[in-house]
Design a protein around this motif. Structure first.
Motif, PDB file in Angstrom:
ATOM      1  N   GLY A  15      -3.578 -16.777 -10.990  1.00 12.03           N
ATOM      2  CA  GLY A  15      -4.265 -17.560 -11.944  1.00 12.03           C
ATOM      3  C   GLY A  15      -4.873 -16.271 -13.085  1.00 12.03           C
ATOM      4  N   PRO A  16      -5.514 -17.072 -13.926  1.00  9.98           N
ATOM      5  CA  PRO A  16      -6.301 -16.128 -14.807  1.00  9.98           C
ATOM      6  C   PRO A  16      -7.108 -15.330 -14.118  1.00  9.98           C
ATOM      7  N   TRP A  17      -7.368 -13.795 -14.604  1.00  9.00           N
ATOM      8  CA  TRP A  17      -8.079 -13.016 -13.758  1.00  9.00           C
ATOM      9  C   TRP A  17      -9.523 -13.194 -14.196  1.00  9.00           C
ATOM     10  N   PRO A  18     -10.587 -12.860 -13.390  1.00  8.06           N
ATOM     11  CA  PRO A  18     -11.759 -13.051 -13.637  1.00  8.06           C
ATOM     12  C   PRO A  18     -12.096 -11.932 -14.650  1.00  8.06           C
ATOM     13  N   THR A  19     -13.354 -12.145 -15.323  1.00 10.36           N
ATOM     14  CA  THR A  19     -13.791 -10.993 -16.050  1.00 10.36           C
ATOM     15  C   THR A  19     -15.277 -10.608 -15.283  1.00 10.36           C
ATOM     16  N   GLY A  20     -15.246  -9.308 -15.742  1.00  9.95           N
ATOM     17  CA  GLY A  20     -16.610  -8.528 -15.103  1.00  9.95           C
ATOM     18  C   GLY A  20     -16.270  -7.231 -14.868  1.00  9.95           C
ATOM     19  N   GLU A  21     -17.215  -6.326 -15.305  1.00  7.82           N
ATOM     20  CA  GLU A  21     -16.784  -4.683 -14.783  1.00  7.82           C
ATOM     21  C   GLU A  21     -16.626  -4.442 -13.347  1.00  7.82           C
ATOM     22  N   GLN A  22     -17.088  -5.298 -12.508  1.00  9.67           N
ATOM     23  CA  GLN A  22     -16.991  -5.168 -11.147  1.00  9.67           C
ATOM     24  C   GLN A  22     -15.565  -5.254 -10.609  1.00  9.67           C
ATOM     25  N   TYR A  23     -14.697  -5.966 -11.439  1.00 11.60           N
ATOM     26  CA  TYR A  23     -13.336  -5.935 -10.871  1.00 11.60           C
ATOM     27  C   TYR A  23     -12.302  -4.882 -10.970  1.00 11.60           C
ATOM     28  N   ASP A  24     -11.577  -4.553 -10.119  1.00 12.11           N
ATOM     29  CA  ASP A  24     -10.575  -3.365 -10.076  1.00 12.11           C
ATOM     30  C   ASP A  24      -9.265  -4.015 -10.514  1.00 12.11           C
ATOM     31  N   PRO A  25      -8.853  -3.544 -11.578  1.00  8.15           N
ATOM     32  CA  PRO A  25      -7.394  -4.314 -12.187  1.00  8.15           C
ATOM     33  C   PRO A  25      -6.328  -3.985 -11.197  1.00  8.15           C
ATOM     34  N   GLU A  26      -6.298  -2.970 -10.342  1.00  6.08           N
ATOM     35  CA  GLU A  26      -5.281  -2.527  -9.417  1.00  6.08           C
ATOM     36  C   GLU A  26      -5.373  -3.650  -8.296  1.00  6.08           C
ATOM     37  N   LEU A  27      -6.552  -3.768  -7.898  1.00  4.63           N
ATOM     38  CA  LEU A  27      -6.536  -4.730  -6.466  1.00  4.63           C
ATOM     39  C   LEU A  27      -6.396  -6.272  -6.961  1.00  4.63           C
ATOM     40  N   LEU A  28      -6.666  -6.561  -8.302  1.00  2.04           N
ATOM     41  CA  LEU A  28      -6.294  -7.797  -8.613  1.00  2.04           C
ATOM     42  C   LEU A  28      -4.815  -8.111  -8.825  1.00  2.04           C
ATOM     43  N   ALA A  29      -4.006  -7.078  -9.213  1.00  2.00           N
ATOM     44  CA  ALA A  29      -2.793  -7.079  -9.289  1.00  2.00           C
ATOM     45  C   ALA A  29      -2.026  -6.859  -8.057  1.00  2.00           C
ATOM     46  N   ALA A  30      -2.539  -5.923  -7.163  1.00  2.00           N
ATOM     47  CA  ALA A  30      -1.908  -5.867  -5.661  1.00  2.00           C
ATOM     48  C   ALA A  30      -2.301  -6.333  -4.620  1.00  2.00           C
ATOM     49  N   GLY A  31      -3.506  -6.988  -4.747  1.00  2.09           N
ATOM     50  CA  GLY A  31      -4.141  -7.399  -3.518  1.00  2.09           C
ATOM     51  C   GLY A  31      -5.249  -6.610  -2.982  1.00  2.09           C
ATOM     52  N   ASP A  32      -6.257  -7.314  -2.182  1.00  2.71           N
ATOM     53  CA  ASP A  32      -7.218  -6.332  -1.605  1.00  2.71           C
ATOM     54  C   ASP A  32      -7.171  -6.633  -0.132  1.00  2.71           C
ATOM     55  N   ARG A  33      -6.407  -5.356   0.479  1.00  2.00           N
ATOM     56  CA  ARG A  33      -6.323  -5.408   1.920  1.00  2.00           C
ATOM     57  C   ARG A  33      -7.650  -4.765   2.719  1.00  2.00           C
ATOM     58  N   ARG A  34      -8.672  -4.345   1.927  1.00  2.00           N
ATOM     59  CA  ARG A  34      -9.698  -3.539   2.725  1.00  2.00           C
ATOM     60  C   ARG A  34     -10.812  -4.284   3.481  1.00  2.00           C
ATOM     61  N   ASN A  35     -11.342  -3.677   4.303  1.00  2.00           N
ATOM     62  CA  ASN A  35     -12.112  -4.298   5.395  1.00  2.00           C
ATOM     63  C   ASN A  35     -13.699  -4.655   4.818  1.00  2.00           C
ATOM     64  N   VAL A  36     -13.633  -5.321   3.721  1.00  2.00           N
ATOM     65  CA  VAL A  36     -14.875  -5.830   3.321  1.00  2.00           C
ATOM     66  C   VAL A  36     -15.073  -7.394   3.072  1.00  2.00           C
TER      67      VAL A  36
END
Length: 214
Positions: A15-36
């Protein structure tokens, strides 16, 4: 029996990407597989560290590194989980990062050439920090009954020999952990986790948001 999802984390943002400086465009596009934790999904590394810095706790952790001890990485990982102010590596600058599971990226790690240098640094901070070593030495306070200071640095020696003579000489005090079996000591990373959790029980705001409980 199921053992959790096949993959860690989440896939690309739907869906539409969230807004905010905290977000990483690469992670939004590819997914976030980190242990966080879920709160930090899709956040940049810099944004996560900045958020952690707003609420770090008053304790520090220090480890003597004379033998490239494999426990150091595990201690760093636990320090990140309990949100230590800083982790201090004393001695050799290089240390075994395998056990840290990349948590050292989110945790401030500082190097000191010697324990006296560490002690001078801690005592010179705006809010002076006491240096307490852990070792089964005569006269050591008992962690289970002592009043754990708020501004404190827990110092751990190498697996086996424990605190060096230099460390014993400059510590503001030492404490021990109660044991009831036949072994003289417990694993250094286990001892570190016990000490950090004792600080959390004494001083952390356990009703605060966020407290990660899984």
């Amino acid at each position: 029996m199921p053992h959790g999802p096949a993959e860690v984390g989440v896939g690309p943002w739907e869906g539409p990407w969230p807004t905010g400086e905290q977000y990483d465009p690469e992670l939004l596009a590819a997914g976030d597989r980190r242990n966080v934790v879920d709160r930090y999904r899709y956040w940049s590394l810099e944004a996560i560290v900045a958020d952690l810095d707003t609420r770090r706790h008053g304790f520090h952790v220090a480890i003597e590194n004379w033998q490239h001890d494999f426990n150091i990485g595990t201690i760093v990982r636990t320090a990140n989980a309990f949100l230590a102010a800083e982790v201090h590596i004393v001695g050799n600058r290089r240390w075994n990062r395998r056990g840290a599971m990349v948590t050292d990226r989110y945790q401030h790690v500082r190097h000191h050439a010697s324990v006296p240098e560490l002690a001078d640094h801690l005592h010179a901070l705006p809010a002076p920090v006491r240096l307490l070593g852990i070792d089964n030495l005569p006269g050591s306070a008992h962690l289970e009954t002592m009043a754990v200071p708020h501004d404190v640095c827990f110092l751990f020696g190498q697996e086996g020999p424990g605190l060096s003579e230099q460390a014993r000489a400059v510590c503001d005090g030492t404490f021990s952990i109660a044991q009831f079996g036949s072994t003289r000591s417990i694993n250094a990373s286990s001892a570190a986790a016990i000490a950090m959790h004792a600080w959390v029980r004494a001083h952390a705001d356990l009703g605060a948001d966020p407290v990660w409980r899984g």
